[in-house]
Design an enzyme around this catalytic site. Structure first.
Site, PDB file in Angstrom:
ATOM      1  N   LYS A  14       0.832  -1.204   0.000  1.00  0.00           N
ATOM      2  CA  LYS A  14       0.000   0.000   0.000  1.00  0.00           C
ATOM      3  C   LYS A  14       0.866   1.252   0.000  1.00  0.00           C
ATOM      4  CE  LYS A  14       0.983   1.139   4.444  1.00  0.00           C
ATOM      5  NZ  LYS A  14       1.744   2.363   4.811  1.00  0.00           N
ATOM      6  N   ASP A 141      -2.236  -2.208   9.827  1.00  0.00           N
ATOM      7  CA  ASP A 141      -2.305  -2.248   8.370  1.00  0.00           C
ATOM      8  C   ASP A 141      -2.847  -3.565   7.822  1.00  0.00           C
ATOM      9  OD1 ASP A 141      -1.239   0.300   8.218  1.00  0.00           O
ATOM     10  OD2 ASP A 141       0.818  -0.390   7.901  1.00  0.00           O
TER      11      ASP A 141
END
Length: 308
Positions: A14, A141
């Site tokens: 990401k 995350d």
């Protein structure tokens, strides 16, 4: 002999398109407001039937990844086994494409992929929402690596709201062979921000630009509150940002806690020229072109092998 099964799952790294940070709470965590975008740089995890949980790692930066019970993918498999009461084991073969300690959540992608792969391998049958709850126990995350696409994260970054992002965004990534420790970056941020910083919010104009599929609008609102702390710990990151500023890149930003620097291109055809310039400048160990948003953790292949 009994045929053996293996399950191959892929999960994305990401970029934090925006990362705002508030002062640490009583529990030590910093309140965050972030916009994640999954990109086309992946971790591949193959889970194979085994008596116990174990793993091996190959690929980008594999020599810096632990292969014992401290590995986040190992912990994910153990957590799933404990939560579902299974005594099955798995050997996890991890192939890394996301930089190690690069601010792109490669370890979190491994954990998300391991959760899904082991759930499928062991037939534990958890819903995505249940896997997401386990993912949140592993790290801020990890839930996003399960869902992918684009999302707003608040709290520790683990409370997610899907965000609409039209079209494709093209990013040029400058990688570093020097990792940065996320806790160390937050400690440096604390030192740089001794006065209380309120709970942060995401700029509405950034969300409008994502919905419009407007890279110029997104570029105007790229922000990372951790960037000064990351640069203080690794000053050569400023050289990377400066190199991008000499190109057609719309804007460049340190991704997460760094040290990967991500630059947004106006068009896919601009990205190769941007990447070539930064590579020639010698400020990065590798330069890659990726796009987003990308899908979250997903099954690639499930195989039954005949031992004969």
């Amino acid at each position: 002999m009994t045929p053996s099964r293996s399950v191959h799952v892929r999960a994305p790294g990401k970029i934090n398109v925006a990362l705002r940070v508030g002062s640490a709470r009583a529990d030590g965590y910093h309140p965050l407001a972030t916009v994640f975008q999954a990109v086309t740089l992946y971790e591949d995890v193959v889970a194979e039937e085994a008596e116990t949980i174990s793993l091996t790692v190959t690929g980008r930066g594999a020599d810096r990844v632990p292969t014992d019970s401290s590995n986040l993918a190992w912990r994910a498999a153990r957590l799933l086994a404990d939560a579902t009461g299974t005594d099955a084991g798995a050997h996890l073969r991890i192939t890394k494409g996301v930089p190690t300690a690069g601010g792109m959540a490669g370890g979190s992608a491994d954990a998300a992929a391991a959760l899904l792969a082991c759930d499928l391998l062991w037939h534990t049958g958890l819903a995505r929402e249940e896997l997401g709850e386990l993912a949140a126990e592993l790290g801020a995350d990890v839930p996003f690596a399960l869902t992918g696409q684009t999302a707003v994260g608040v709290g520790r970054g683990d409370v997610l709201t899907p965000a609409l992002a039209r079209g494709r965004f093209t990013w040029v990534l400058a990688l570093s062979d020097q990792g940065l420790s996320t806790p160390e970056v937050f400690r440096a941020w604390d030192a740089q921000n001794p006065d209380p910083v309120p709970v942060p919010e995401i700029d509405a104009e950034l969300m409008h630009a994502l919905v419009a599929g407007d890279p110029h609008g997104v570029a105007r609102h790229l922000v990372n509150d951790l960037q000064p702390a990351a640069i203080a710990l690794l000053p050569t990151l400023q050289d990377v940002v400066d190199a991008f500023e000499e190109t057609a890149a719309l804007a460049a930003i340190v991704s997460g806690s760094g040290p990967t620097v991500a630059a947004l291109a106006a068009r896919p055809e601009d990205a190769a020229e941007i990447a070539a310039y930064v590579a020639a400048a010698g400020v990065a160990s590798d330069v890659l072109v990726v796009s987003g948003p990308a899908l979250g953790a997903r099954l690639v292949e499930s195989v039954v092998s005949d031992p004969d």
